[in-house]
Motif scaffolding. Sequence first.
Motif, PDB file in Angstrom:
ATOM      1  N   ALA A   1       0.820  -1.285  -0.020  1.00  0.00           N
ATOM      2  CA  ALA A   1       0.119  -0.213   0.122  1.00  0.00           C
ATOM      3  C   ALA A   1       0.794   1.206  -0.099  1.00  0.00           C
ATOM      4  O   ALA A   1       2.091   1.226   0.592  1.00  0.00           O
ATOM      5  N   PRO A   2       0.432   2.275  -0.558  1.00  0.00           N
ATOM      6  CA  PRO A   2       1.221   3.622  -0.786  1.00  0.00           C
ATOM      7  C   PRO A   2       1.652   4.064   0.860  1.00  0.00           C
ATOM      8  O   PRO A   2       0.962   3.967   1.642  1.00  0.00           O
ATOM      9  N   ARG A   3       2.883   4.608   1.028  1.00  0.00           N
ATOM     10  CA  ARG A   3       3.082   5.193   2.176  1.00  0.00           C
ATOM     11  C   ARG A   3       2.195   6.376   2.382  1.00  0.00           C
ATOM     12  O   ARG A   3       2.318   6.744   3.663  1.00  0.00           O
ATOM     13  N   GLU A   4       1.751   7.120   1.469  1.00  0.00           N
ATOM     14  CA  GLU A   4       0.826   8.341   1.865  1.00  0.00           C
ATOM     15  C   GLU A   4      -0.793   7.937   2.211  1.00  0.00           C
ATOM     16  O   GLU A   4      -0.905   7.093   1.215  1.00  0.00           O
ATOM     17  N   ARG A   5      -0.882   8.139   3.375  1.00  0.00           N
ATOM     18  CA  ARG A   5      -2.196   7.826   3.817  1.00  0.00           C
ATOM     19  C   ARG A   5      -3.076   9.086   3.883  1.00  0.00           C
ATOM     20  O   ARG A   5      -2.793   9.799   4.639  1.00  0.00           O
ATOM     21  N   GLN A   6      -4.288   9.065   3.126  1.00  0.00           N
ATOM     22  CA  GLN A   6      -5.099  10.183   2.952  1.00  0.00           C
ATOM     23  C   GLN A   6      -5.816  10.233   4.504  1.00  0.00           C
ATOM     24  O   GLN A   6      -6.152   9.225   4.998  1.00  0.00           O
ATOM     25  N   PRO A   7      -6.376  11.336   4.764  1.00  0.00           N
ATOM     26  CA  PRO A   7      -7.108  11.592   5.963  1.00  0.00           C
ATOM     27  C   PRO A   7      -8.430  10.604   5.742  1.00  0.00           C
ATOM     28  O   PRO A   7      -9.061  10.936   4.865  1.00  0.00           O
ATOM     29  N   GLN A   8      -8.732  10.282   6.934  1.00  0.00           N
ATOM     30  CA  GLN A   8     -10.231   9.632   6.994  1.00  0.00           C
ATOM     31  C   GLN A   8     -11.370  10.375   6.872  1.00  0.00           C
ATOM     32  O   GLN A   8     -10.975  11.747   7.432  1.00  0.00           O
ATOM     33  N   PRO A   9     -12.519  10.287   6.347  1.00  0.00           N
ATOM     34  CA  PRO A   9     -13.502  11.274   6.397  1.00  0.00           C
ATOM     35  C   PRO A   9     -13.886  11.702   7.914  1.00  0.00           C
ATOM     36  O   PRO A   9     -14.301  13.141   7.853  1.00  0.00           O
ATOM     37  N   ASP A  10     -13.763  11.160   8.688  1.00  0.00           N
ATOM     38  CA  ASP A  10     -14.201  11.761  10.237  1.00  0.00           C
ATOM     39  C   ASP A  10     -12.757  12.259  11.043  1.00  0.00           C
ATOM     40  O   ASP A  10     -12.993  12.593  12.032  1.00  0.00           O
ATOM     41  N   ALA A  11     -11.778  12.333  10.431  1.00  0.00           N
ATOM     42  CA  ALA A  11     -10.436  12.822  10.999  1.00  0.00           C
ATOM     43  C   ALA A  11     -10.447  14.257  11.260  1.00  0.00           C
ATOM     44  O   ALA A  11     -11.051  14.832  10.222  1.00  0.00           O
ATOM     45  N   ARG A  12      -9.984  14.777  12.157  1.00  0.00           N
ATOM     46  CA  ARG A  12      -9.925  16.130  12.552  1.00  0.00           C
ATOM     47  C   ARG A  12      -8.749  16.670  11.651  1.00  0.00           C
ATOM     48  O   ARG A  12      -9.004  17.827  11.182  1.00  0.00           O
ATOM     49  N   ARG A  13      -7.726  16.224  11.735  1.00  0.00           N
ATOM     50  CA  ARG A  13      -6.503  16.655  10.959  1.00  0.00           C
ATOM     51  C   ARG A  13      -6.714  16.180   9.331  1.00  0.00           C
ATOM     52  O   ARG A  13      -6.851  15.075   9.018  1.00  0.00           O
ATOM     53  N   ARG A  14      -6.759  17.107   8.467  1.00  0.00           N
ATOM     54  CA  ARG A  14      -6.892  16.935   7.192  1.00  0.00           C
ATOM     55  C   ARG A  14      -5.443  16.661   6.348  1.00  0.00           C
ATOM     56  O   ARG A  14      -5.716  16.537   5.084  1.00  0.00           O
TER      57      ARG A  14
END
Length: 402
Positions: A201-214
């Motif tokens: 899986a890519p090392r770059e992890r996109q923020p989850q929909p419910d995450a406070r940090r974007r």
Amino acid sequence: MVLEPPRGAELIAAHEPVGSTRALPDSTAVGHGAGLEPVEVVDAELVDGDAPGAGEVTVHDPVAAVLAALDTEAAEYQYSNRPDKTRAGYARDWELWEEFHKWLAEQTGVRLPLSTITVGTYVAFVRWLDEVKGAAPNSIERRVTGVASEARRYGYDVPKAARAAATQALKPLKLDKDRQKRGRGKAAAITPADLRKMNTAPRERQPQPDARRRRVLVVPDLARLRDRSLHTMRFAVAGRNEEMSELEDTGIVLVAEGLEVHVPSVKRRPARDVVVSYGENVDTCAVRCWIAWKEAKLAAGADPDGPAYLPVDQWGNLGAEKLSPDGCGRAMSRSAKYAGLTGRRITGHSGRRGLVTTGRRNRKRSEKLRAQGGWSKNSPVFWEYVDEGEKWEDNATEGIGL
């Protein structure tokens, strides 16, 4: 769950052991206001005058006393040797048993002693956990077991008929789909293909929909190497979270054929020595992933004789203490989520289950798989995994002319 109060029910007084003493209050004084000195009354069992031995004084039996003391000491010894997590769970089960009795007293007007374990009380306990507490069937089953264990520790009798009745009462609950949804459900088995997705899986992890940090999280290379090794090693040795946490560098030896791994004892289970062969794919080969992780952590200053798996923070700093059991489990769930493996409950146990199901599909012998994961010969869980792996083997509709 609603219970009708029994006709003429009265509150049962607090239980006092035979031979205890109590002082009568001042209100027991009679006469013209004359105060009597507190009288010490000794409780004793009344014996029918026609009964054999009536009027005789019971003689102290030193043999029986010693045997009783040894039984008590043995029970406490066994209790002290249980894992902390088990003791805490059983203690919580007993608290629920006490809570059930309070509720039952409110419903009936009668307070039963906690030692009263009968068919009626055990079935009512099952129904209370189901209808009042809304517990999942599997949780209820475990609670019943915990109460029985604690009751025996306190010296209470747990009739087989009561356990059998509780099991019978649980059967329809386990078949109810709505009740099954109450629990988290069993961990799904993973496959080598799942491992490959997780480890690539890519090392770059996109923020989850419910995450406070974007912001996009970039996984440090040290953490990525750690997780690749952790997941493949878990699958290869069918490791529990606690076992993966306790693995040590000195217990993982590289040989020509692969790895010789000493899986330490956890939760009073026996230790085991297993072997792990080189894999066919570099991304799922437990041997290659271990070598890469070990070289990286030693370069970062890890103790060569320390824990096999260490924590790594978001900035790539290596910790000195072993990765906790919960940390081992979260690592797999986290990797599965970012690899897009949704729709299944993937936890630390998924690798352990996956080895058996994948192994049976590839015609690995059951006894080999059982020894690799340290299951007992009569483990119902292990044979459930075996059946899952064999369900397409010589199935009932294959080759019959359909």
